[in-house]
Write a protein that holds these residues in place. Structure first.
Motif, PDB file in Angstrom:
ATOM      1  N   MET A 120      -8.060   9.679   2.122  1.00 18.62           N
ATOM      2  CA  MET A 120      -6.038   9.688   2.735  1.00 18.62           C
ATOM      3  C   MET A 120      -5.486  10.810   1.624  1.00 18.62           C
ATOM      4  SD  MET A 120      -5.762   6.118   4.920  1.00 18.62           S
ATOM      5  CE  MET A 120      -5.608   6.606   6.036  1.00 18.62           C
ATOM      6  N   LEU A 121      -5.434  10.952   1.115  1.00 21.54           N
ATOM      7  CA  LEU A 121      -4.648  11.769  -0.318  1.00 21.54           C
ATOM      8  C   LEU A 121      -5.158  13.085  -0.835  1.00 21.54           C
ATOM      9  CD1 LEU A 121      -2.116   8.479  -1.220  1.00 21.54           C
ATOM     10  CD2 LEU A 121      -1.938  10.049   1.376  1.00 21.54           C
TER      11      LEU A 121
ATOM     12  N   PHE B   1       1.522   7.612   1.964  1.00 26.48           N
ATOM     13  CA  PHE B   1       0.001   7.243   2.568  1.00 26.48           C
ATOM     14  C   PHE B   1       0.406   6.998   4.267  1.00 26.48           C
ATOM     15  CE2 PHE B   1      -0.515   2.940   4.488  1.00 26.48           C
ATOM     16  CZ  PHE B   1      -1.595   3.042   4.780  1.00 26.48           C
TER      17      PHE B   1
ATOM     18  N   ALA C 179       0.946   3.518  -2.713  1.00 21.38           N
ATOM     19  CA  ALA C 179      -0.041   5.191  -2.429  1.00 21.38           C
ATOM     20  C   ALA C 179       0.993   5.765  -1.435  1.00 21.38           C
ATOM     21  CB  ALA C 179      -1.211   4.758  -1.952  1.00 21.38           C
TER      22      ALA C 179
ATOM     23  N   ILE D 244      -7.699   4.934  -0.298  1.00 20.51           N
ATOM     24  CA  ILE D 244      -6.722   5.764   0.306  1.00 20.51           C
ATOM     25  C   ILE D 244      -6.550   7.269  -0.999  1.00 20.51           C
ATOM     26  CG2 ILE D 244      -4.246   5.809   0.550  1.00 20.51           C
ATOM     27  CD1 ILE D 244      -3.981   3.049   1.327  1.00 20.51           C
ATOM     28  N   ASN D 245      -6.532   6.996  -2.486  1.00 22.15           N
ATOM     29  CA  ASN D 245      -6.086   8.126  -3.156  1.00 22.15           C
ATOM     30  C   ASN D 245      -7.323   9.272  -2.346  1.00 22.15           C
ATOM     31  OD1 ASN D 245      -3.206   7.209  -4.232  1.00 22.15           O
ATOM     32  ND2 ASN D 245      -4.654   6.058  -4.721  1.00 22.15           N
TER      33      ASN D 245
ATOM     34  N   LEU E 226       0.588  -1.560   0.262  1.00 25.36           N
ATOM     35  CA  LEU E 226      -0.316  -0.133   0.009  1.00 25.36           C
ATOM     36  C   LEU E 226       0.509   1.684  -0.283  1.00 25.36           C
ATOM     37  CD1 LEU E 226      -2.833  -1.511   2.762  1.00 25.36           C
ATOM     38  CD2 LEU E 226      -2.377  -0.992  -0.220  1.00 25.36           C
ATOM     39  N   ALA E 227       2.657   1.038   0.707  1.00 33.20           N
ATOM     40  CA  ALA E 227       3.297   2.417   1.043  1.00 33.20           C
ATOM     41  C   ALA E 227       3.427   3.011  -0.885  1.00 33.20           C
ATOM     42  CB  ALA E 227       3.656   2.464   1.823  1.00 33.20           C
TER      43      ALA E 227
ATOM     44  N   SER F  37       0.619   9.937   5.667  1.00 36.85           N
ATOM     45  CA  SER F  37      -0.854  10.885   6.066  1.00 36.85           C
ATOM     46  C   SER F  37      -1.310  10.586   7.871  1.00 36.85           C
ATOM     47  CB  SER F  37      -1.506  10.776   5.085  1.00 36.85           C
ATOM     48  OG  SER F  37      -2.020   9.820   5.477  1.00 36.85           O
TER      49      SER F  37
ATOM     50  N   THR G  59      -8.718  -0.957  -1.980  1.00 35.02           N
ATOM     51  CA  THR G  59      -7.892   0.116  -0.783  1.00 35.02           C
ATOM     52  C   THR G  59      -6.965   0.649  -1.362  1.00 35.02           C
ATOM     53  OG1 THR G  59      -8.382  -2.111   0.650  1.00 35.02           O
ATOM     54  CG2 THR G  59      -7.220  -0.916   1.587  1.00 35.02           C
ATOM     55  N   VAL G  60      -6.424   0.816  -2.258  1.00 35.27           N
ATOM     56  CA  VAL G  60      -5.783   1.999  -3.224  1.00 35.27           C
ATOM     57  C   VAL G  60      -6.152   2.952  -3.637  1.00 35.27           C
ATOM     58  CG1 VAL G  60      -3.877   2.246  -4.605  1.00 35.27           C
ATOM     59  CG2 VAL G  60      -3.657  -0.124  -3.691  1.00 35.27           C
TER      60      VAL G  60
END
Length: 289
Positions: free
Chosen positions: A288-289, A12, A9, A284-285, A5-6, A15, A280-281
């Protein structure tokens, strides 16, 4: 999975304002709050898992009843492994906020401050927010790590605490409450975005419409029912409170995995390396970003 994930994204992990965890998840949360990359945490479990869970009851033959009389594993190797990572750091030294669950078996130390106060076991959430009078910033990180991972029957209690899984195996709701607390996080519900990552769901079931069982028949199932039921309760609560700003990842395992089965670590790493993380990616985008 966190490592992937890191990579997919970038930024991530940077954040995140608060890391929360229980038991093995508590160790991961403490490591992330200290700034360790996920790859280092994978290597920690690869290196130390087989040593921590080696030779149960090695000092006693299993037939002599010691399996019922004492913890399955000594905790010396777990303590040594955690000290090699966290050293003498205290929670205040961690650059990121963290919340770690445990269970205090005896709060008798409070008696001196509040005469006459009833004494009872209780949940305990260690954190390093400085605005809360009940903060734990002076606690050794390694002590908190030992307390959250002292699983009953597997390890002895540590400093009067046992594994946080008995009260918050999924600490999502506890993390949300900490984020909303005006003394600590000070957020509004609409400001919070929460990613919750489980360690895999064991397939379990009790078939049949009626089971007229007593204690002996229910005993093998009760602990798993309570722990896993509480996990889904936290998921339900967070999902209803945060709606699309909450995302839970918890893959079904093909077969049950025991807490102390270190031999499956390579297979678990393989699962994390191949699990479909596209949804999930995307989440997150977007959030969370």
């Amino acid at each position: 999975m966190l490592e992937r994930l890191a990579e997919r994204a970038p930024g991530f992990l940077d954040s995140i304002d608060l890391f929360a965890g229980t038991s093995s998840g508590g160790l991961i949360a403490l490591g992330l709050a200290m700034g360790l990359p996920p790859a280092d945490l994978v290597r920690f479990f690869e290196l130390h898992g087989p040593r921590i869970f080696a030779d149960p009851w090695r000092e006693y033959p299993q037939w002599d009843g010691m399996a019922l009389a004492r913890a399955r594993y000594d905790d010396a190797r777990r303590l040594e492994a955690l000290r090699s990572v966290f050293g003498e750091r205290i929670l205040h030294d961690l650059p990121r906020a963290v919340l770690i669950s445990s269970f205090d078996l005896d709060d008798g130390a409070d008696i001196g401050r509040q005469p006459g106060k009833p004494v009872s076991w209780k949940p305990k959430f260690f954190h390093n927010f400085v605005g809360d009078p009940g903060t734990d910033v002076s606690e050794l990180v390694v002590d908190v790590a030992m307390r959250t991972s002292a699983a009953p029957t597997f390890f002895p209690t540590f400093q009067g605490y046992v594994d946080g899984g008995v009260i918050a195996n999924n600490p999502s709701m506890a993390a949300l409450a900490q984020a909303l607390d005006p003394r600590t996080g000070g957020r509004q519900p609409g400001d919070v975005v929460l990613l919750s990552i489980g360690t895999g769901r064991n397939p379990r079931r009790i078939p049949g419409a009626r089971r007229d069982w007593g204690l002996v028949a229910w005993a093998p199932h009760l602990v798993d029912m309570m722990i896993e039921g509480a996990m889904d309760t936290a998921r339900y609560q967070c999902d209803r409170l945060l709606c699309e700003r909450f995302h839970r990842v918890d893959v079904w395992l093909e077969q049950p995995v025991a807490l102390d089965d270190a031999m499956v670590i390579p297979a678990m790493i393989g699962l994390g390396s191949t699990l479909d993380i596209e949804a999930t990616v995307r989440w997150i985008n977007e959030y969370m970003l």
